[in-house]
Design a protein around this motif. Structure first.
Motif, PDB file in Angstrom:
ATOM      1  N   LEU A  67       0.819  -1.203   0.000  1.00 35.54           N
ATOM      2  CA  LEU A  67       0.000   0.000   0.000  1.00 35.54           C
ATOM      3  C   LEU A  67       0.860   1.262   0.000  1.00 35.54           C
ATOM      4  CD1 LEU A  67      -2.828  -1.013   2.488  1.00 35.54           C
ATOM      5  CD2 LEU A  67      -3.053  -0.665   0.023  1.00 35.54           C
ATOM      6  N   SER A  68       1.920   1.228   0.756  1.00 39.78           N
ATOM      7  CA  SER A  68       2.832   2.373   0.801  1.00 39.78           C
ATOM      8  C   SER A  68       3.466   2.607  -0.569  1.00 39.78           C
ATOM      9  CB  SER A  68       3.912   2.134   1.855  1.00 39.78           C
ATOM     10  OG  SER A  68       4.811   3.207   1.882  1.00 39.78           O
ATOM     11  N   ASP A  69       3.883   1.540  -1.226  1.00 37.55           N
ATOM     12  CA  ASP A  69       4.456   1.660  -2.570  1.00 37.55           C
ATOM     13  C   ASP A  69       3.425   2.215  -3.551  1.00 37.55           C
ATOM     14  OD1 ASP A  69       6.839   0.646  -1.611  1.00 37.55           O
ATOM     15  OD2 ASP A  69       6.496  -1.386  -2.401  1.00 37.55           O
ATOM     16  N   GLN A  70       2.200   1.749  -3.426  1.00 34.37           N
ATOM     17  CA  GLN A  70       1.126   2.228  -4.308  1.00 34.37           C
ATOM     18  C   GLN A  70       0.862   3.710  -4.087  1.00 34.37           C
ATOM     19  OE1 GLN A  70      -0.336   0.379  -6.691  1.00 34.37           O
ATOM     20  NE2 GLN A  70      -1.477   2.153  -7.377  1.00 34.37           N
ATOM     21  N   ILE A  71       0.835   4.138  -2.851  1.00 35.67           N
ATOM     22  CA  ILE A  71       0.628   5.557  -2.539  1.00 35.67           C
ATOM     23  C   ILE A  71       1.769   6.397  -3.106  1.00 35.67           C
ATOM     24  CG2 ILE A  71       0.577   7.239  -0.642  1.00 35.67           C
ATOM     25  CD1 ILE A  71      -0.982   5.118   0.960  1.00 35.67           C
ATOM     26  N   PHE A  72       2.990   5.905  -2.987  1.00 37.64           N
ATOM     27  CA  PHE A  72       4.147   6.624  -3.525  1.00 37.64           C
ATOM     28  C   PHE A  72       4.021   6.782  -5.037  1.00 37.64           C
ATOM     29  CE2 PHE A  72       8.468   6.599  -5.272  1.00 37.64           C
ATOM     30  CZ  PHE A  72       8.975   7.731  -4.651  1.00 37.64           C
ATOM     31  N   ASP A  73       3.654   5.700  -5.733  1.00 38.65           N
ATOM     32  CA  ASP A  73       3.489   5.761  -7.189  1.00 38.65           C
ATOM     33  C   ASP A  73       2.370   6.719  -7.577  1.00 38.65           C
ATOM     34  OD1 ASP A  73       5.532   3.919  -7.512  1.00 38.65           O
ATOM     35  OD2 ASP A  73       4.167   2.199  -7.753  1.00 38.65           O
ATOM     36  N   GLN A  74       1.272   6.680  -6.840  1.00 37.49           N
ATOM     37  CA  GLN A  74       0.169   7.581  -7.141  1.00 37.49           C
ATOM     38  C   GLN A  74       0.558   9.040  -6.910  1.00 37.49           C
ATOM     39  OE1 GLN A  74      -3.093   6.090  -4.784  1.00 37.49           O
ATOM     40  NE2 GLN A  74      -3.739   4.673  -6.389  1.00 37.49           N
ATOM     41  N   GLN A  75       1.340   9.300  -5.895  1.00 33.34           N
ATOM     42  CA  GLN A  75       1.771  10.675  -5.634  1.00 33.34           C
ATOM     43  C   GLN A  75       2.657  11.185  -6.762  1.00 33.34           C
ATOM     44  OE1 GLN A  75       0.613  12.640  -3.062  1.00 33.34           O
ATOM     45  NE2 GLN A  75       1.520  14.206  -4.361  1.00 33.34           N
ATOM     46  N   LYS A  76       3.518  10.302  -7.302  1.00 28.67           N
ATOM     47  CA  LYS A  76       4.341  10.704  -8.446  1.00 28.67           C
ATOM     48  C   LYS A  76       3.458  11.042  -9.644  1.00 28.67           C
ATOM     49  CE  LYS A  76       7.211   7.291  -8.934  1.00 28.67           C
ATOM     50  NZ  LYS A  76       8.313   6.392  -9.277  1.00 28.67           N
ATOM     51  N   GLN A  77       2.418  10.243  -9.870  1.00 23.22           N
ATOM     52  CA  GLN A  77       1.499  10.521 -10.962  1.00 23.22           C
ATOM     53  C   GLN A  77       0.768  11.837 -10.737  1.00 23.22           C
ATOM     54  OE1 GLN A  77      -0.978   7.012 -10.976  1.00 23.22           O
ATOM     55  NE2 GLN A  77       0.192   6.073 -12.638  1.00 23.22           N
ATOM     56  N   ILE A  78       0.329  12.073  -9.527  1.00 18.86           N
ATOM     57  CA  ILE A  78      -0.368  13.321  -9.199  1.00 18.86           C
ATOM     58  C   ILE A  78       0.549  14.513  -9.435  1.00 18.86           C
ATOM     59  CG2 ILE A  78      -1.313  14.693  -7.291  1.00 18.86           C
ATOM     60  CD1 ILE A  78      -2.475  12.018  -6.196  1.00 18.86           C
ATOM     61  N   ASP A  79       1.802  14.412  -9.011  1.00 19.79           N
ATOM     62  CA  ASP A  79       2.753  15.512  -9.215  1.00 19.79           C
ATOM     63  C   ASP A  79       2.947  15.791 -10.698  1.00 19.79           C
ATOM     64  OD1 ASP A  79       3.020  15.728  -6.468  1.00 19.79           O
ATOM     65  OD2 ASP A  79       4.907  14.585  -6.397  1.00 19.79           O
ATOM     66  N   GLY A  80       3.072  14.731 -11.494  1.00 23.11           N
ATOM     67  CA  GLY A  80       3.220  14.902 -12.937  1.00 23.11           C
ATOM     68  C   GLY A  80       1.992  15.545 -13.552  1.00 23.11           C
ATOM     69  N   LEU A  81       0.816  15.130 -13.124  1.00 24.30           N
ATOM     70  CA  LEU A  81      -0.419  15.722 -13.641  1.00 24.30           C
ATOM     71  C   LEU A  81      -0.556  17.183 -13.234  1.00 24.30           C
ATOM     72  CD1 LEU A  81      -2.843  12.723 -13.053  1.00 24.30           C
ATOM     73  CD2 LEU A  81      -2.047  13.593 -15.260  1.00 24.30           C
ATOM     74  N   LYS A  82      -0.128  17.513 -12.025  1.00 27.42           N
ATOM     75  CA  LYS A  82      -0.158  18.916 -11.590  1.00 27.42           C
ATOM     76  C   LYS A  82       0.727  19.772 -12.488  1.00 27.42           C
ATOM     77  CE  LYS A  82      -1.133  18.470  -6.636  1.00 27.42           C
ATOM     78  NZ  LYS A  82      -0.564  18.640  -5.286  1.00 27.42           N
ATOM     79  N   ARG A  83       1.927  19.265 -12.803  1.00 25.29           N
ATOM     80  CA  ARG A  83       2.822  20.020 -13.695  1.00 25.29           C
ATOM     81  C   ARG A  83       2.198  20.186 -15.077  1.00 25.29           C
ATOM     82  NH1 ARG A  83       6.612  16.838 -10.954  1.00 25.29           N
ATOM     83  NH2 ARG A  83       6.691  15.340 -12.659  1.00 25.29           N
ATOM     84  N   LEU A  84       1.582  19.130 -15.583  1.00 27.31           N
ATOM     85  CA  LEU A  84       0.934  19.199 -16.892  1.00 27.31           C
ATOM     86  C   LEU A  84      -0.209  20.204 -16.889  1.00 27.31           C
ATOM     87  CD1 LEU A  84       0.534  18.128 -19.774  1.00 27.31           C
ATOM     88  CD2 LEU A  84      -0.870  16.308 -18.797  1.00 27.31           C
TER      89      LEU A  84
END
Length: 69
Positions: A22-39
């Protein structure tokens, strides 16, 4: 009694693995969220630039370089 302890240890180990996943999944999702915020920010900046062009009377539709009409 030993069986109960072994079962509890097994359950704790399973919970630990589950929490790591779950922790790994949250980390991956946060990276995706950060990328989407930049986009989204880049797209918002493009829209702001287009709005400024429209307000300044600049061309909205610029013909492509190969257009000869």
């Amino acid at each position: 009694m030993d069986d109960k302890i072994e079962r509890l240890e097994s359950l704790i180990a399973l919970q630990d693995r589950t929490m790591e996943k779950l922790s790994d999944q949250i980390f991956d999702q946060q990276k995706q969220i950060d990328g989407l915020k930049r986009l989204v920010e880049r797209l918002a900046q493009k829209v702001r630039n287009m709005d400024e062009e429209m307000e300044n009377g600049g061309p909205i539709d610029v013909p492509p370089p190969h257009y000869n009409g």
